[in-house]
Design a protein around this motif. Structure first.
Motif, PDB file in Angstrom:
ATOM      1  N   HIS A 180       0.832  -1.215   0.000  1.00  0.00           N
ATOM      2  CA  HIS A 180       0.000   0.000   0.000  1.00  0.00           C
ATOM      3  C   HIS A 180       0.866   1.265   0.000  1.00  0.00           C
ATOM      4  O   HIS A 180       0.807   2.092   0.912  1.00  0.00           O
ATOM      5  N   ILE A 181       1.663   1.430  -1.029  1.00  0.00           N
ATOM      6  CA  ILE A 181       2.649   2.507  -1.105  1.00  0.00           C
ATOM      7  C   ILE A 181       1.974   3.850  -1.360  1.00  0.00           C
ATOM      8  O   ILE A 181       1.146   3.993  -2.264  1.00  0.00           O
ATOM      9  N   ASP A 182       2.326   4.826  -0.568  1.00  0.00           N
ATOM     10  CA  ASP A 182       1.768   6.174  -0.666  1.00  0.00           C
ATOM     11  C   ASP A 182       2.917   7.171  -0.721  1.00  0.00           C
ATOM     12  O   ASP A 182       3.631   7.351   0.267  1.00  0.00           O
ATOM     13  N   LEU A 183       3.122   7.812  -1.880  1.00  0.00           N
ATOM     14  CA  LEU A 183       4.177   8.801  -2.024  1.00  0.00           C
ATOM     15  C   LEU A 183       3.654  10.197  -1.719  1.00  0.00           C
ATOM     16  O   LEU A 183       2.494  10.517  -2.014  1.00  0.00           O
ATOM     17  N   ASN A 184       4.518  11.014  -1.127  1.00  0.00           N
ATOM     18  CA  ASN A 184       4.208  12.428  -1.006  1.00  0.00           C
ATOM     19  C   ASN A 184       4.023  12.974  -2.424  1.00  0.00           C
ATOM     20  O   ASN A 184       4.860  12.736  -3.293  1.00  0.00           O
ATOM     21  N   PRO A 185       2.930  13.700  -2.688  1.00  0.00           N
ATOM     22  CA  PRO A 185       2.653  14.166  -4.058  1.00  0.00           C
ATOM     23  C   PRO A 185       3.788  14.948  -4.699  1.00  0.00           C
ATOM     24  O   PRO A 185       3.925  14.955  -5.924  1.00  0.00           O
ATOM     25  N   ARG A 186       4.626  15.601  -3.901  1.00  0.00           N
ATOM     26  CA  ARG A 186       5.730  16.365  -4.494  1.00  0.00           C
ATOM     27  C   ARG A 186       6.719  15.466  -5.212  1.00  0.00           C
ATOM     28  O   ARG A 186       7.483  15.919  -6.058  1.00  0.00           O
ATOM     29  N   TYR A 187       6.707  14.155  -4.876  1.00  0.00           N
ATOM     30  CA  TYR A 187       7.619  13.211  -5.514  1.00  0.00           C
ATOM     31  C   TYR A 187       6.926  12.364  -6.570  1.00  0.00           C
ATOM     32  O   TYR A 187       7.547  11.470  -7.142  1.00  0.00           O
ATOM     33  N   GLY A 188       5.643  12.602  -6.806  1.00  0.00           N
ATOM     34  CA  GLY A 188       4.926  11.827  -7.800  1.00  0.00           C
ATOM     35  C   GLY A 188       3.999  10.802  -7.170  1.00  0.00           C
ATOM     36  O   GLY A 188       3.537  10.960  -6.039  1.00  0.00           O
ATOM     37  N   THR A 189       3.745   9.731  -7.885  1.00  0.00           N
ATOM     38  CA  THR A 189       2.892   8.636  -7.413  1.00  0.00           C
ATOM     39  C   THR A 189       3.597   7.315  -7.701  1.00  0.00           C
ATOM     40  O   THR A 189       4.576   7.264  -8.441  1.00  0.00           O
ATOM     41  N   TRP A 190       3.062   6.239  -7.109  1.00  0.00           N
ATOM     42  CA  TRP A 190       3.650   4.914  -7.317  1.00  0.00           C
ATOM     43  C   TRP A 190       2.736   4.093  -8.218  1.00  0.00           C
ATOM     44  O   TRP A 190       1.570   3.870  -7.900  1.00  0.00           O
ATOM     45  N   ASP A 191       3.276   3.639  -9.346  1.00  0.00           N
ATOM     46  CA  ASP A 191       2.546   2.785 -10.272  1.00  0.00           C
ATOM     47  C   ASP A 191       2.709   1.345  -9.809  1.00  0.00           C
ATOM     48  O   ASP A 191       3.790   0.763  -9.931  1.00  0.00           O
TER      49      ASP A 191
END
Length: 218
Positions: free
Chosen positions: A178-189
């Motif tokens: 359930h990977i959640d990236l900070n939006p400033r770094y993008g998103t995880w596909d």
């Protein structure tokens, strides 16, 4: 992302960028986090620390100021690439665990000894890994462990690290975490097990070199 590139990112951490001074708001759900993986945070401070390790190693290896600035200029996305690899490392660990794959300290030492022999010694190997893959000397053993995990996972699956079966296992692990990236770094596909840049023009990342140079905006 091309499969060869994604495979390379499994086995190597990208050359890190200068410590970021971020001018956008943080992730409100996870303040101070660059990413959350399996419920655990990768903090911005941890990302900055990893970035600085490589920059310091690069600065020591490239004392010429003009050449060092060329290195900085050629690696403008390195903070995001570093986070990509910090997340992907955990994905690979999870995929390996799911398949009952483990790597012993002795296996890492044996691999390192063989590579050092090929590179002409420990220093030669450290220099080669820094220049080719952006791996700081302090992270070399960690990287070799990841390479061994990837190789053994692929072997367990009856494939290799360039084939869909291998990346399907990583995709499954990405879903589990359930990977959640900070939006400033993008998103995880999840399907590609890869970081993707988000189209957020209001987010601006400012970096400064470890040598105290002029900030560079990306």
């Amino acid at each position: 992302m091309h499969r060869r590139r994604r495979t390379a990112l499994v086995l190597t951490a990208a050359i890190a960028a200068a410590a970021p001074l971020l001018t956008a708001c943080g992730n409100d759900a996870h303040p101070g986090a660059a990413a959350v993986v399996g419920g655990r945070r990768i903090t911005v401070a941890q990302l900055e620390s990893r970035v600085n390790e490589v920059r310091k190693a690069q600065r020591a290896a490239v004392p010429d100021e003009a050449q060092y600035r060329q290195v900085l200029a050629s690696t403008s996305s390195l903070t995001r690439d570093t986070l990509h690899n910090m997340v992907l490392d955990q994905v690979l660990h999870r995929a390996a665990q799911d398949e009952g794959v483990s790597v012993s300290r002795n296996e890492v030492e044996q691999m390192r000894a063989g590579l050092e022999q090929q590179a002409g010694g420990a220093k030669g190997l450290e220099t080669a890994w820094l220049q080719k893959y952006g791996i700081a000397p302090a992270r070399l053993d960690d990287n070799l462990q990841l390479q061994l995990e990837a190789q053994k996972l692929a072997a367990r699956l009856g494939t290799d690290t360039s084939q869909p079966a291998f990346w399907k296992a990583l995709s499954k692990a990405s879903q589990e975490l359930h990977i959640d990236l900070n939006p400033r770094y993008g998103t995880w596909d999840v399907q590609k097990s890869s970081r993707v840049d988000a189209k957020t023009p209001w987010v601006r990342e400012v970096t400064t070199s470890a040598a105290g140079g002029t900030p560079v905006t990306t």
